[in-house]
Write a protein that holds these residues in place. Sequence first.
Motif, PDB file in Angstrom:
ATOM      1  N   LEU A  12      10.249   5.120  10.743  1.00  0.00           N
ATOM      2  CA  LEU A  12       9.964   6.325  10.716  1.00  0.00           C
ATOM      3  C   LEU A  12       9.361   7.036  10.512  1.00  0.00           C
ATOM      4  O   LEU A  12       8.365   8.293  10.763  1.00  0.00           O
ATOM      5  CB  LEU A  12      11.744   7.221  10.582  1.00  0.00           C
ATOM      6  N   ASN A  13       8.001   6.741   9.493  1.00  0.00           N
ATOM      7  CA  ASN A  13       6.920   7.431   8.789  1.00  0.00           C
ATOM      8  C   ASN A  13       5.892   6.013   8.745  1.00  0.00           C
ATOM      9  O   ASN A  13       5.991   5.482   7.929  1.00  0.00           O
ATOM     10  CB  ASN A  13       7.614   7.599   7.449  1.00  0.00           C
ATOM     11  N   THR A  14       5.761   5.373   9.925  1.00  0.00           N
ATOM     12  CA  THR A  14       4.854   4.490   9.488  1.00  0.00           C
ATOM     13  C   THR A  14       3.962   5.166   8.495  1.00  0.00           C
ATOM     14  O   THR A  14       2.464   6.115   8.790  1.00  0.00           O
ATOM     15  CB  THR A  14       3.962   3.924  11.000  1.00  0.00           C
ATOM     16  N   GLY A  15       3.180   4.096   7.815  1.00  0.00           N
ATOM     17  CA  GLY A  15       1.792   3.771   6.553  1.00  0.00           C
ATOM     18  C   GLY A  15       2.514   4.244   5.774  1.00  0.00           C
ATOM     19  O   GLY A  15       2.103   4.063   4.785  1.00  0.00           O
ATOM     20  N   LEU A  16       4.496   4.254   5.009  1.00  0.00           N
ATOM     21  CA  LEU A  16       4.445   5.609   3.867  1.00  0.00           C
ATOM     22  C   LEU A  16       4.972   3.804   3.234  1.00  0.00           C
ATOM     23  O   LEU A  16       5.888   3.295   4.407  1.00  0.00           O
ATOM     24  CB  LEU A  16       5.624   6.176   4.248  1.00  0.00           C
ATOM     25  N   SER A  17       4.515   3.008   2.196  1.00  0.00           N
ATOM     26  CA  SER A  17       5.238   1.810   1.908  1.00  0.00           C
ATOM     27  C   SER A  17       6.793   2.522   0.716  1.00  0.00           C
ATOM     28  O   SER A  17       5.674   3.644  -0.271  1.00  0.00           O
ATOM     29  CB  SER A  17       4.670   1.719   0.558  1.00  0.00           C
ATOM     30  N   ILE A  18       7.833   2.285   0.030  1.00  0.00           N
ATOM     31  CA  ILE A  18       9.144   2.489  -0.539  1.00  0.00           C
ATOM     32  C   ILE A  18       9.016   1.371  -0.838  1.00  0.00           C
ATOM     33  O   ILE A  18       9.712   0.450  -0.657  1.00  0.00           O
ATOM     34  CB  ILE A  18      10.767   2.838   0.637  1.00  0.00           C
ATOM     35  N   TYR A  19       9.059   1.796  -2.221  1.00  0.00           N
ATOM     36  CA  TYR A  19       9.313   0.597  -3.314  1.00  0.00           C
ATOM     37  C   TYR A  19      10.584   0.186  -4.142  1.00  0.00           C
ATOM     38  O   TYR A  19      11.053   1.722  -4.369  1.00  0.00           O
ATOM     39  CB  TYR A  19       8.503   0.548  -4.618  1.00  0.00           C
ATOM     40  N   LEU A  20      11.819  -0.158  -3.301  1.00  0.00           N
ATOM     41  CA  LEU A  20      13.034  -0.375  -3.847  1.00  0.00           C
ATOM     42  C   LEU A  20      13.392  -1.234  -4.986  1.00  0.00           C
ATOM     43  O   LEU A  20      13.655  -2.308  -4.332  1.00  0.00           O
ATOM     44  CB  LEU A  20      13.961  -0.276  -2.952  1.00  0.00           C
ATOM     45  N   ASN A  21      13.436  -0.480  -5.710  1.00  0.00           N
ATOM     46  CA  ASN A  21      13.952  -1.871  -7.082  1.00  0.00           C
ATOM     47  C   ASN A  21      12.643  -2.430  -6.863  1.00  0.00           C
ATOM     48  O   ASN A  21      12.762  -4.077  -7.547  1.00  0.00           O
ATOM     49  CB  ASN A  21      15.212  -2.302  -7.248  1.00  0.00           C
ATOM     50  N   GLY A  22      11.432  -2.084  -6.469  1.00  0.00           N
ATOM     51  CA  GLY A  22      10.188  -3.125  -7.206  1.00  0.00           C
ATOM     52  C   GLY A  22      10.078  -4.197  -5.659  1.00  0.00           C
ATOM     53  O   GLY A  22       9.134  -4.473  -5.345  1.00  0.00           O
ATOM     54  N   LYS A  23      10.868  -3.702  -5.078  1.00  0.00           N
ATOM     55  CA  LYS A  23      10.620  -4.807  -3.573  1.00  0.00           C
ATOM     56  C   LYS A  23       9.871  -2.935  -2.528  1.00  0.00           C
ATOM     57  O   LYS A  23      10.648  -2.471  -2.450  1.00  0.00           O
ATOM     58  CB  LYS A  23      11.769  -4.892  -2.718  1.00  0.00           C
ATOM     59  N   LYS A  24       8.600  -4.126  -1.707  1.00  0.00           N
ATOM     60  CA  LYS A  24       8.646  -3.417  -0.922  1.00  0.00           C
ATOM     61  C   LYS A  24       8.818  -3.059   0.154  1.00  0.00           C
ATOM     62  O   LYS A  24       9.237  -4.198   1.444  1.00  0.00           O
ATOM     63  CB  LYS A  24       6.805  -3.325  -1.154  1.00  0.00           C
ATOM     64  N   TYR A  25       9.028  -1.728   0.719  1.00  0.00           N
ATOM     65  CA  TYR A  25       9.344  -2.220   2.287  1.00  0.00           C
ATOM     66  C   TYR A  25       8.745  -1.222   3.595  1.00  0.00           C
ATOM     67  O   TYR A  25       7.739  -0.044   2.835  1.00  0.00           O
ATOM     68  CB  TYR A  25      10.959  -1.258   2.975  1.00  0.00           C
ATOM     69  N   THR A  26       7.801  -1.529   4.361  1.00  0.00           N
ATOM     70  CA  THR A  26       7.306  -0.804   5.039  1.00  0.00           C
ATOM     71  C   THR A  26       7.566  -0.863   6.599  1.00  0.00           C
ATOM     72  O   THR A  26       7.797  -1.874   7.191  1.00  0.00           O
ATOM     73  CB  THR A  26       5.365  -1.032   4.854  1.00  0.00           C
ATOM     74  N   SER A  27       6.242  -0.202   7.343  1.00  0.00           N
ATOM     75  CA  SER A  27       6.421  -0.653   8.818  1.00  0.00           C
ATOM     76  C   SER A  27       5.525  -0.347   9.370  1.00  0.00           C
ATOM     77  O   SER A  27       4.760   0.960   9.216  1.00  0.00           O
ATOM     78  CB  SER A  27       8.253   0.060   9.741  1.00  0.00           C
ATOM     79  N   ARG A  28       5.011  -0.925  10.385  1.00  0.00           N
ATOM     80  CA  ARG A  28       3.867  -1.129  11.065  1.00  0.00           C
ATOM     81  C   ARG A  28       4.075  -0.589  12.852  1.00  0.00           C
ATOM     82  O   ARG A  28       2.906   0.008  12.765  1.00  0.00           O
ATOM     83  CB  ARG A  28       3.083  -2.260  11.590  1.00  0.00           C
ATOM     84  N   ASN A  29       5.190  -0.754  13.786  1.00  0.00           N
ATOM     85  CA  ASN A  29       5.977  -0.045  14.309  1.00  0.00           C
ATOM     86  C   ASN A  29       6.666   0.688  14.738  1.00  0.00           C
ATOM     87  O   ASN A  29       7.318   0.681  15.776  1.00  0.00           O
ATOM     88  CB  ASN A  29       5.730  -1.709  15.195  1.00  0.00           C
ATOM     89  N   GLY A  30       7.200   1.311  13.370  1.00  0.00           N
ATOM     90  CA  GLY A  30       8.366   2.391  14.188  1.00  0.00           C
ATOM     91  C   GLY A  30       8.883   2.304  14.594  1.00  0.00           C
ATOM     92  O   GLY A  30       9.695   0.807  14.022  1.00  0.00           O
ATOM     93  N   LEU A  31       9.938   2.867  15.058  1.00  0.00           N
ATOM     94  CA  LEU A  31      10.900   2.287  15.951  1.00  0.00           C
ATOM     95  C   LEU A  31      11.180   0.956  16.693  1.00  0.00           C
ATOM     96  O   LEU A  31      12.078   0.578  17.133  1.00  0.00           O
ATOM     97  CB  LEU A  31      11.169   3.864  17.031  1.00  0.00           C
TER      98      LEU A  31
END
Length: 647
Positions: free
Chosen positions: A207-226
């Motif tokens: 839901l937030n393209t361009g945002l990077s979330i590091y969960l316990n050091g592992k990176k999650y991100t999305s380029r194509n949103g929904l």
Amino acid sequence: MTNSESNFNLDGQQNESIADYTSDNIKTLEWCEHIRLRPGMYIGKLGDGSQSDDGIYVLLKEVVDNSIDEFMMGNGRQIDIDTTESHITVRDYGRGIPLDKLEDVSAKMNTGAKYDSRAFKKSVGLNGVGIKAVNALSTHFSITSCRQGQTRTITYCRGQKESDTGIIPTEEANGTRVTFTPDASLFRDYVYREAYIVQLTKNYTYLNTGLSIYLNGKKYTSRNGLLDLLNEKLTADPLYPIIHLGGNDIEVVITHARQHGEEYYSFVNGQHTTQGGTHLSAFREAVSRTIKEYFGKNFEYVDIRDGIAAAISIKVQEPQFESQTKTKLGSRDMGPDGPSVIKFVSDFIKKELDDYLHINLETADILLKKIQQNEHDRKAVAGMTKAVREKTKKIAIHNKKLLDCRVHLNDTKGDEDLKLASSIFITEGDSAAGSITKIRDVETQAVFSLRGKPLNTYGMPLPEVYKNEEFALLRAALNIDESINNLRYNKVIIATDADVDGMHIRLLLLTYFLQFFPDMIKMGHVHVLQTPLFRVRNRTTTRRMGSKQKSQKPSGDTFYCYNDEERLKAIELLGDKAEITRFKGLGEISPDEFRGFIGPDMRLDRVTLRKEDAVDKLLEFYMGKNTSDRQEFIINNLVIEDDSQIS
């Protein structure tokens, strides 16, 4: 009789109910006391972390939502989340909370920046409640703000301040860090499950393209949103490439798959509105109407939507939700000066989807064939289903197999929390239903008793399934003949015996739901009730044994154990006095014993459906006609249980 006379009984004595109600009964609670006394008002149910909607995950969401709001306002492109089984740390790199207001923001109700729409135009939370609820419901809560070379940290315990560093210099980057440990006296035996936090994290990135979330050091991100979200959620191959449309404050994805029913995911300002709301209703209506008008045919909406899989995300200024847990949007307007939600969504879909279909003619052709096939299938069973429904109505009038409750999920009025608590237990036979029936909550818990083993529906054509009286009665009880949106119970709970026959019945029911109502599973409505396998006791005092229980050797206790590990722990605690009983059927458990097993702390396994599950292959192997393959599998995986210690 005058009002003053009504305060006295026939003997001239003052009524006790009046005499006992004095000014001493009127109390004013501190902000944290009220949250701790009525946590359900702020975070929904408490739970132990075994379900994705348990309170400990709501606490996490309340913290992360604030960081997401910073990102949505263009501040900070990274969020760090670090977890253990018992506590969470969330660090964002936004502007940081003004240091002189850090205590007010974290410990003073109705205080926050989001009342000022200039600072947070499209936030999820607007009432200044969420972070305070996390504070009040945690045994340790620490909040740190870093802002322009200065920092301040305040720590609390159950909402009471313990320490404050004051404003001091720092070299840390701007942003906010929150660490909290939920109160184990409220969230009993809780454990954070990583799978639920991973899914929550993925949703934030979709839901937030361009945002990077590091969960316990592992990176999650999305380029194509929904588009990424729907690709992950789909468990059947799409019939045509997913339609991905976006505009100011709105993003949608739409496709059809080889499945029945409707599958939707809806979001408002990054909040997953699992119960939908005004935006989802407008979306469903607009998609159906636009497709109907494009083809210029008098299609029924039910034929257009059968097999659809879609998602919608909108951003609303000052959203209004129907509860603090924000699962259903109630807003009528996009903002104080904006259009209505219905008009905004409808106008967008009418233009963008219509344009897409005019440009992508191959997709339009596949969609047309899907709708025509849906129409053909519906008409093929129309006369039959009408006859079945008429027969079902006659039976249902005197149907003793359904013991209904008073509150239902699809009630137009009433308490939202009670609606969400509505559930139906599907049991095998009258004996299994007996214990549940006697101690159930008649407000929110219904019981449907099967007559025996239901039909194996795998590979059967829809008309044949509709002829089956047992499933016709079940559909009538659930109210899903016309649409899943009419479902009467939020939780459909399969409650079968812990033996081979019980497992078989469970599989037969799951096969039926997976084939014909998969959206019930995808929307999280279908659960399996866990009941204890063993009772270990030395006297009559009862106490439930949780999987995380650690205590001194009790005196005169009864332990209900859900697996061998718990059974061995109980035997170790009770020693030679341990008497072990193996429960093989629900009917063997007395109503008094059963009371705790379907109460607020009942153990439910939510049935999930993921793309990697390969459902078609699983059903073919376990429920198909390949008897010899299954027999070989059973022999190779047979486990022999040692009953020598069980009486």
